[in-house]
Design an enzyme around this catalytic site. Structure first.
Site, PDB file in Angstrom:
ATOM      1  N   ASP A  33       0.868  -1.185   0.000  1.00  0.00           N
ATOM      2  CA  ASP A  33       0.000   0.000   0.000  1.00  0.00           C
ATOM      3  C   ASP A  33       0.895   1.222   0.000  1.00  0.00           C
ATOM      4  O   ASP A  33       1.908   1.274   0.699  1.00  0.00           O
ATOM      5  CB  ASP A  33      -0.908   0.007   1.242  1.00  0.00           C
ATOM      6  CG  ASP A  33      -2.090   0.959   1.088  1.00  0.00           C
ATOM      7  OD1 ASP A  33      -1.843   2.167   0.853  1.00  0.00           O
ATOM      8  OD2 ASP A  33      -3.235   0.503   1.191  1.00  0.00           O
ATOM      9  N   ASN A  86      16.302 -65.742 -22.140  1.00  0.00           N
ATOM     10  CA  ASN A  86      16.855 -64.450 -22.568  1.00  0.00           C
ATOM     11  C   ASN A  86      17.875 -64.622 -23.690  1.00  0.00           C
ATOM     12  O   ASN A  86      17.894 -63.849 -24.652  1.00  0.00           O
ATOM     13  CB  ASN A  86      17.508 -63.756 -21.372  1.00  0.00           C
ATOM     14  CG  ASN A  86      16.496 -63.126 -20.437  1.00  0.00           C
ATOM     15  OD1 ASN A  86      15.415 -62.732 -20.864  1.00  0.00           O
ATOM     16  ND2 ASN A  86      16.831 -63.034 -19.163  1.00  0.00           N
ATOM     17  N   ASP A 131      10.944 -60.733 -20.579  1.00  0.00           N
ATOM     18  CA  ASP A 131      10.004 -59.886 -19.812  1.00  0.00           C
ATOM     19  C   ASP A 131       8.581 -60.400 -19.940  1.00  0.00           C
ATOM     20  O   ASP A 131       7.816 -60.396 -18.964  1.00  0.00           O
ATOM     21  CB  ASP A 131      10.094 -58.437 -20.307  1.00  0.00           C
ATOM     22  CG  ASP A 131      11.386 -57.757 -19.893  1.00  0.00           C
ATOM     23  OD1 ASP A 131      12.103 -58.319 -19.032  1.00  0.00           O
ATOM     24  OD2 ASP A 131      11.672 -56.658 -20.410  1.00  0.00           O
ATOM     25  N   GLU A 150      14.432 -63.269 -11.778  1.00  0.00           N
ATOM     26  CA  GLU A 150      13.341 -64.223 -11.976  1.00  0.00           C
ATOM     27  C   GLU A 150      12.900 -64.863 -10.662  1.00  0.00           C
ATOM     28  O   GLU A 150      12.325 -65.950 -10.656  1.00  0.00           O
ATOM     29  CB  GLU A 150      13.778 -65.306 -12.968  1.00  0.00           C
ATOM     30  CG  GLU A 150      14.927 -66.177 -12.504  1.00  0.00           C
ATOM     31  CD  GLU A 150      16.304 -65.640 -12.878  1.00  0.00           C
ATOM     32  OE1 GLU A 150      17.231 -66.454 -12.987  1.00  0.00           O
ATOM     33  OE2 GLU A 150      16.447 -64.419 -13.056  1.00  0.00           O
TER      34      GLU A 150
END
Length: 473
Positions: free
Chosen positions: A9, A337, A346, A372
């Site tokens: 202000d 794999n 996967d 696994e």
């Protein structure tokens, strides 16, 4: 830590008056005499609340308010304008500029502090969620927040059927929300039967405020409605009713009867904040879930499984119950794999996890421990029943080969399982374990070791078998 409030202000007497009014809020007050000074202070240290007084020497309070809200760094900063004459036009202009509320300079201290408490509660909740979301942010969960597709749902709680219907009619012309109305007494009766709305507008008659305040308290007490935004509409300007409503949990108050345009502006702001908080809350929940979930299989991970196993051991010790700990390991998984690739591996892991999860009850735990290897914790009374569960898991895995999606390949898979009974280790706790390892966490680790030794036995016996651990000596 005290909240940080910046008062802006150009008239020093106004700043002093506002600072005196805020004395009861136990806040740290900083002052600025111009818009330029205020913007510099915001850049240096963002406050928790900005209170704008009369027109400033370098720009109007409304212009400064709009300028602040245009800056993404300040977009969530709460702003109060305390310079108006209290007219409807001034309130509308302030709300359109982005202010959270507008008061005349003669506002009572109680009313001003109640509004500040309401704003700071919302601000603190938002900041807590934001910090938790940032602290727990994981890769892949830091995407930009997406908007909601469905329109917000607003419930009008009128003191009479006619009142609620009229408010709905007036709002329907200017808001994109789904609206419905119901009298206060009926809502109290039916709250457990309807889905939580995004916002609730409550009519409060200052001569008979009990029903409205009771509903407000009930909304905040129930888990299903606790996060809903609440706008209370007073039938007349009454400081006591305003303070009570805000302190009981109202997000905002219309203080002089229902005004559709002003209500719409306040609802817009409240619903926007509520939805932002919902998105942050979901991000926090998603982050917590991701922290304890294996992303490939959707099972719990080791971080969740070990504390859960410790709790199971503690429960069994207290209740004299028993449970089985199993380690399951896919046989010859490296060959999968090597021959078909890691993407195929996967797929095999995900399918095996699905098959084993389907064989277990909702109270049993299955978690991927890594690679696994899977951990199963099942509530069972004896080793024979545990062996039957393990055999069922082996059967589910070997029953049919895993079909690779998009490839005409079938991969036969088997699993070996080692089983240890919790009761054996709990009995050994008092004698076999050293004093420093008598915690349930140590028992959980020891049970994993026992199951692992049994698993090696299953592998040595030719795989695709279940082996029970030998009782402790």
């Amino acid at each position: 830590m005290a909240a940080h409030v910046l008062i802006v202000d150009s008239i020093s007497a106004n700043r002093i008056l506002l600072k005196v009014k805020l004395a009861g809020a136990f806040v740290q007050v900083e002052q600025a005499a111009s818009a330029g000074e205020a913007l510099d202070l915001l850049q240096a240290d963002l406050p928790d609340l900005l209170v704008l007084g009369g027109d400033l020497v370098d720009m109007s309070a409304l212009t400064l308010c709009a300028k602040i809200k245009e800056n993404p760094a300040f977009a969530h900063l709460p702003i109060l304008l305390v310079h108006t004459d209290g007219s409807r036009a001034d309130r509308i202009a302030a709300l359109r500029a982005g202010a959270d509320d507008a008061f005349e300079m003669s506002v009572t201290t109680d009313a001003l502090l109640a509004r500040i408490r309401s704003i700071m509660r919302a601000r603190n909740s938002y900041e807590e969620l934001r910090l938790r979301e940032q602290a727990g942010r994981l890769p892949g969960l830091a995407d930009a927040m997406q908007g909601f597709d469905r329109p917000a749902q607003v419930l009008i709680a009128g003191h009479s059927t006619a009142t609620g219907q009229e408010w709905c009619r007036q709002l329907q012309r200017i808001v994109p929300y789904g609206l419905r109305s119901q009298p206060l007494p009926e809502i109290m009766r039916d709250m457990s039967q309807f889905s939580a709305p995004d916002a609730i507008v409550i009519s409060l008659q200052t001569a008979l405020p009990e029903d409205a305040l009771r509903l407000l308290a009930e909304v905040r007490a129930r888990a299903t409605t606790r996060e809903a935004a609440v706008l209370v509409v007073l039938d007349e300007n009454n400081d006591s009713a305003r303070v009570n409503a805000l302190d009981l949990g109202a997000n905002d108050v219309l203080s002089d009867g229902f005004d559709a345009e002003e209500a719409a502006l306040r609802l817009d702001s409240m619903i926007a904040r509520k939805r932002l908080a919902d998105r942050l809350r979901k991000r926090v929940d998603d982050g917590l879930a991701a922290a304890v979930t294996d992303p490939l299989t959707g099972l719990f991970n080791r971080r969740y499984a070990m504390p859960h196993l410790s709790k199971m051991a503690q429960h069994a010790d207290t209740q004299r119950a028993d449970f089985a700990v199993m380690l399951a390991d896919l046989d010859h998984f490296k060959r999968v794999n090597d021959r078909f690739g890691h993407a195929a591996g996967d797929m095999v892991l995900a399918e095996v996890a699905r098959r084993m999860r389907r064989c277990l009850s909702q109270t049993d735990l299955i978690a991927r421990m890594g690679g696994e290897e899977f951990l199963i914790v099942a509530q069972t009374d004896n080793a024979e029943d545990a062996a039957k569960i393990a055999e069922r898991l082996c059967d589910a895995v070997r029953t049919e080969p895993v079909a690779l999606r998009g490839r005409d390949i079938q991969i036969p898979v088997t699993v070996s399982i080692g089983v240890a009974m919790g009761s054996e280790m709990l009995k050994a706790k008092k004698n076999a374990l050293p004093n420093c390892a008598k915690s349930h966490e140590a028992i959980a680790s020891a049970l994993i070791d026992r199951a692992d030794q049994a698993l090696y036995g299953a592998k040595a016996e030719g795989r695709d078998k279940v082996t029970l651990s030998l009782p402790a000596a």
